[in-house]
Write a protein that holds these residues in place. Structure first.
Motif, PDB file in Angstrom:
ATOM      1  N   THR A   1       6.046   8.705  13.234  1.00 48.14           N
ATOM      2  CA  THR A   1       5.990  10.110  13.645  1.00 48.14           C
ATOM      3  C   THR A   1       7.278  10.862  13.346  1.00 48.14           C
ATOM      4  OG1 THR A   1       6.579   9.498  15.926  1.00 48.14           O
ATOM      5  CG2 THR A   1       4.229   9.739  15.413  1.00 48.14           C
ATOM      6  N   GLY A   2       8.067  10.322  12.420  1.00 51.97           N
ATOM      7  CA  GLY A   2       9.214  11.059  11.922  1.00 51.97           C
ATOM      8  C   GLY A   2       8.754  12.075  10.889  1.00 51.97           C
ATOM      9  N   SER A   3       9.676  12.549  10.093  1.00 55.34           N
ATOM     10  CA  SER A   3       9.355  13.590   9.119  1.00 55.34           C
ATOM     11  C   SER A   3       8.870  13.008   7.802  1.00 55.34           C
ATOM     12  CB  SER A   3      10.584  14.458   8.857  1.00 55.34           C
ATOM     13  OG  SER A   3      10.290  15.437   7.885  1.00 55.34           O
ATOM     14  N   PRO A   4       7.900  13.672   7.153  1.00 56.05           N
ATOM     15  CA  PRO A   4       7.512  13.235   5.811  1.00 56.05           C
ATOM     16  C   PRO A   4       8.655  13.365   4.809  1.00 56.05           C
ATOM     17  CG  PRO A   4       6.542  15.373   6.322  1.00 56.05           C
ATOM     18  CD  PRO A   4       7.133  14.840   7.599  1.00 56.05           C
ATOM     19  N   ILE A   5       9.674  14.129   5.173  1.00 59.87           N
ATOM     20  CA  ILE A   5      10.854  14.232   4.312  1.00 59.87           C
ATOM     21  C   ILE A   5      11.523  12.861   4.200  1.00 59.87           C
ATOM     22  CG2 ILE A   5      13.191  15.208   4.236  1.00 59.87           C
ATOM     23  CD1 ILE A   5      11.750  17.756   5.540  1.00 59.87           C
ATOM     24  N   GLU A   6      11.548  12.127   5.315  1.00 59.58           N
ATOM     25  CA  GLU A   6      12.094  10.776   5.292  1.00 59.58           C
ATOM     26  C   GLU A   6      11.200   9.835   4.483  1.00 59.58           C
ATOM     27  OE1 GLU A   6      14.304   9.917   9.344  1.00 59.58           O
ATOM     28  OE2 GLU A   6      12.357  10.803   9.762  1.00 59.58           O
ATOM     29  N   ALA A   7       9.904  10.158   4.455  1.00 63.79           N
ATOM     30  CA  ALA A   7       8.926   9.307   3.775  1.00 63.79           C
ATOM     31  C   ALA A   7       8.633   9.773   2.353  1.00 63.79           C
ATOM     32  CB  ALA A   7       7.628   9.284   4.585  1.00 63.79           C
ATOM     33  N   LYS A   8       9.381  10.752   1.850  1.00 61.72           N
ATOM     34  CA  LYS A   8       9.040  11.398   0.580  1.00 61.72           C
ATOM     35  C   LYS A   8       8.906  10.398  -0.577  1.00 61.72           C
ATOM     36  CE  LYS A   8      10.120  15.750  -1.782  1.00 61.72           C
ATOM     37  NZ  LYS A   8      10.040  15.391  -3.180  1.00 61.72           N
ATOM     38  N   ALA A   9       9.832   9.477  -0.695  1.00 60.71           N
ATOM     39  CA  ALA A   9       9.773   8.507  -1.797  1.00 60.71           C
ATOM     40  C   ALA A   9       8.517   7.645  -1.692  1.00 60.71           C
ATOM     41  CB  ALA A   9      11.021   7.635  -1.799  1.00 60.71           C
ATOM     42  N   MET A  10       8.190   7.238  -0.475  1.00 60.98           N
ATOM     43  CA  MET A  10       6.994   6.418  -0.274  1.00 60.98           C
ATOM     44  C   MET A  10       5.721   7.224  -0.470  1.00 60.98           C
ATOM     45  SD  MET A  10       7.896   3.805   2.833  1.00 60.98           S
ATOM     46  CE  MET A  10       9.202   2.590   2.678  1.00 60.98           C
ATOM     47  N   LEU A  11       5.758   8.492  -0.108  1.00 60.96           N
ATOM     48  CA  LEU A  11       4.609   9.369  -0.350  1.00 60.96           C
ATOM     49  C   LEU A  11       4.351   9.496  -1.846  1.00 60.96           C
ATOM     50  CD1 LEU A  11       5.236  12.259   2.228  1.00 60.96           C
ATOM     51  CD2 LEU A  11       3.189  10.827   2.142  1.00 60.96           C
ATOM     52  N   GLU A  12       5.407   9.737  -2.583  1.00 62.50           N
ATOM     53  CA  GLU A  12       5.286   9.917  -4.028  1.00 62.50           C
ATOM     54  C   GLU A  12       4.858   8.625  -4.725  1.00 62.50           C
ATOM     55  OE1 GLU A  12       9.141  11.428  -4.956  1.00 62.50           O
ATOM     56  OE2 GLU A  12       8.613  13.511  -4.452  1.00 62.50           O
ATOM     57  N   ALA A  13       5.209   7.495  -4.118  1.00 60.69           N
ATOM     58  CA  ALA A  13       4.834   6.200  -4.692  1.00 60.69           C
ATOM     59  C   ALA A  13       3.436   5.766  -4.249  1.00 60.69           C
ATOM     60  CB  ALA A  13       5.854   5.145  -4.301  1.00 60.69           C
ATOM     61  N   GLY A  14       2.818   6.563  -3.377  1.00 64.51           N
ATOM     62  CA  GLY A  14       1.476   6.236  -2.909  1.00 64.51           C
ATOM     63  C   GLY A  14       1.425   5.103  -1.908  1.00 64.51           C
ATOM     64  N   ARG A  15       2.537   4.837  -1.249  1.00 67.78           N
ATOM     65  CA  ARG A  15       2.579   3.737  -0.283  1.00 67.78           C
ATOM     66  C   ARG A  15       2.204   4.184   1.125  1.00 67.78           C
ATOM     67  NH1 ARG A  15       8.132   0.683  -0.719  1.00 67.78           N
ATOM     68  NH2 ARG A  15       6.930  -0.967   0.335  1.00 67.78           N
ATOM     69  N   VAL A  16       2.348   5.480   1.405  1.00 71.45           N
ATOM     70  CA  VAL A  16       1.989   6.035   2.710  1.00 71.45           C
ATOM     71  C   VAL A  16       1.271   7.364   2.521  1.00 71.45           C
ATOM     72  CG1 VAL A  16       3.955   4.923   3.880  1.00 71.45           C
ATOM     73  CG2 VAL A  16       4.200   7.253   2.977  1.00 71.45           C
ATOM     74  N   ARG A  17       0.642   7.838   3.603  1.00 70.41           N
ATOM     75  CA  ARG A  17      -0.006   9.157   3.611  1.00 70.41           C
ATOM     76  C   ARG A  17       0.405   9.881   4.883  1.00 70.41           C
ATOM     77  NH1 ARG A  17      -4.889   8.703   4.821  1.00 70.41           N
ATOM     78  NH2 ARG A  17      -5.134   6.440   4.881  1.00 70.41           N
ATOM     79  N   THR A  18       0.728  11.153   4.773  1.00 72.35           N
ATOM     80  CA  THR A  18       1.034  11.958   5.951  1.00 72.35           C
ATOM     81  C   THR A  18      -0.196  12.784   6.308  1.00 72.35           C
ATOM     82  OG1 THR A  18       3.403  12.048   5.475  1.00 72.35           O
ATOM     83  CG2 THR A  18       2.531  13.752   6.927  1.00 72.35           C
ATOM     84  N   LEU A  19      -0.663  12.620   7.546  1.00 66.20           N
ATOM     85  CA  LEU A  19      -1.899  13.257   7.999  1.00 66.20           C
ATOM     86  C   LEU A  19      -1.681  14.652   8.563  1.00 66.20           C
ATOM     87  CD1 LEU A  19      -3.415  10.224   9.971  1.00 66.20           C
ATOM     88  CD2 LEU A  19      -3.677  10.784   7.533  1.00 66.20           C
ATOM     89  N   LEU A  20      -0.479  14.900   9.069  1.00 65.36           N
ATOM     90  CA  LEU A  20      -0.226  16.144   9.798  1.00 65.36           C
ATOM     91  C   LEU A  20       1.263  16.451   9.843  1.00 65.36           C
ATOM     92  CD1 LEU A  20      -1.772  18.150  12.032  1.00 65.36           C
ATOM     93  CD2 LEU A  20      -0.337  16.837  13.596  1.00 65.36           C
ATOM     94  N   LEU A  21       1.598  17.725   9.820  1.00 64.44           N
ATOM     95  CA  LEU A  21       2.950  18.183  10.125  1.00 64.44           C
ATOM     96  C   LEU A  21       2.913  18.906  11.463  1.00 64.44           C
ATOM     97  CD1 LEU A  21       4.471  19.611   6.826  1.00 64.44           C
ATOM     98  CD2 LEU A  21       5.294  17.690   8.170  1.00 64.44           C
TER      99      LEU A  21
END
Length: 321
Positions: A202-222
């Motif tokens: 439940t942190g920020s997708p900004i912290e997860a940006k690299a993993m988002l771009e690599a398709g390792r995670v998905r952010t459901l909501l901001l």
């Protein structure tokens, strides 16, 4: 001649006395980050440090001092020698240590300069998670025994824990329905998420940006009132019908008692840093909103933020006052 010599000696003495202040800084500055490398604050402060170094004309060395849910690093900032050679990044956790009875450290324990940035909270899951939407996740929380699902992003009672509790409360779920697993920041929590040890981050997708771009995670909501320009495909809390928004802030601070002239050098250099195009662009490219407050603005902001956060901590059964 004697008068001239005496005057010259007197002037030299004055220059020597003024030298350390006038020359400040004449050696590297240490910038303490209380959270792990690769996380949100670490990213922000390393961008800031590069610009700060250019303004001060001295190296600015970022040092990660993790542990204790942020206590270790924040205590190191507050307890540093007040000579101007140690500053640090502080996060919202400093507002809640006392309520959590983790120590007497508060925002008043440091010389807080200004916020440097804000980043929104989100709900991020592993790429192969069964939760495709925020509705899926919230339904799972409601249908599962308390503590079945697990979340992380910071220490117990930390900022991302508050974000999680507030979101669940807005959804009509007990704020503590999801078990909180403490971590030393976003980076280690995300590693646990992709390893399968957590249900959500439940942190920020900004912290997860690299993993988002690599398709390792998905952010459901901001946890925002509207979609974020850096993440236009991620729904906001308002769109999901949830009356809850939350953003984390990172600020620059030092120990109390830095001599006024040195503090002014640091403050003015930091203010200029936050106007440097390359600093603002580097933050914006990562979805980070750069900020520089007037002193009275930051104080008012922290007061309101702390009151709101303490309310959620009471809902979580964590606040002791």
């Amino acid at each position: 001649m004697k008068i001239i010599v005496k005057a010259a000696i007197g002037m030299a003495a004055m220059l020597v006395a003024a030298g350390p202040s006038w020359a400040f800084p004449d050696r590297p500055i240490q910038l303490i980050v209380p959270w792990a490398a690769g996380g949100g604050m670490d990213s922000v402060m390393r961008i800031f440090a590069a610009g700060f170094e250019a303004e001060l004309k001295q190296p600015v060395n970022v040092v990660n001092r993790t542990g204790g849910g942020g206590i270790t690093g924040h205590t190191a900032i507050a307890g540093a020698a007040p000579d101007g050679y140690v500053v640090g990044g502080i996060s919202p956790e400093i507002s809640f240590f006392k309520a959590l009875r983790l120590g007497d450290l508060t925002i008043d324990s440091v010389d807080a300069f200004s916020r440097v940035s804000v980043i929104p909270a989100g709900v991020t899951v592993k790429a192969d998670s069964p939760y495709k939407t925020i509705a899926d996740y919230l339904k799972a929380v409601k249908d599962s025994p308390k503590g079945t699902l697990m979340a992380s992003g910071t220490g117990v009672g930390g900022s991302w824990h508050i974000a999680s509790g507030g979101l669940l409360k807005a959804a009509g779920v007990a704020p503590d329905a999801v078990k909180w697993v403490p971590s030393n920041g976003g980076a280690p929590a995300l590693n646990d998420l992709v390893a399968g040890g957590l249900s959500v981050f439940t942190g920020s997708p900004i912290e997860a940006k690299a993993m988002l771009e690599a398709g390792r995670v998905r952010t459901l909501l901001l946890m925002t009132a509207e979609r974020h320009p850096s993440f236009p495909d991620i729904p906001s809390a308002k769109e999901a019908g949830l009356d809850w928004t939350y953003e984390n802030w990172f600020a620059l601070a030092g120990p109390k008692g830095i001599p006024a002239e040195r503090r002014k050098v640091l403050f003015d250099a930091a203010a200029r840093t936050m106007q440097r195009p390359e600093v603002r662009k580097a933050m914006a490219d990562r979805g980070i909103t750069p900020v520089w407050d007037k002193p009275e603005e930051f104080a008012a902001y922290v007061t309101t933020f702390t009151e709101r956060g303490n309310g959620i901590l009471r809902d979580l059964g964590l606040a002791k006052n």
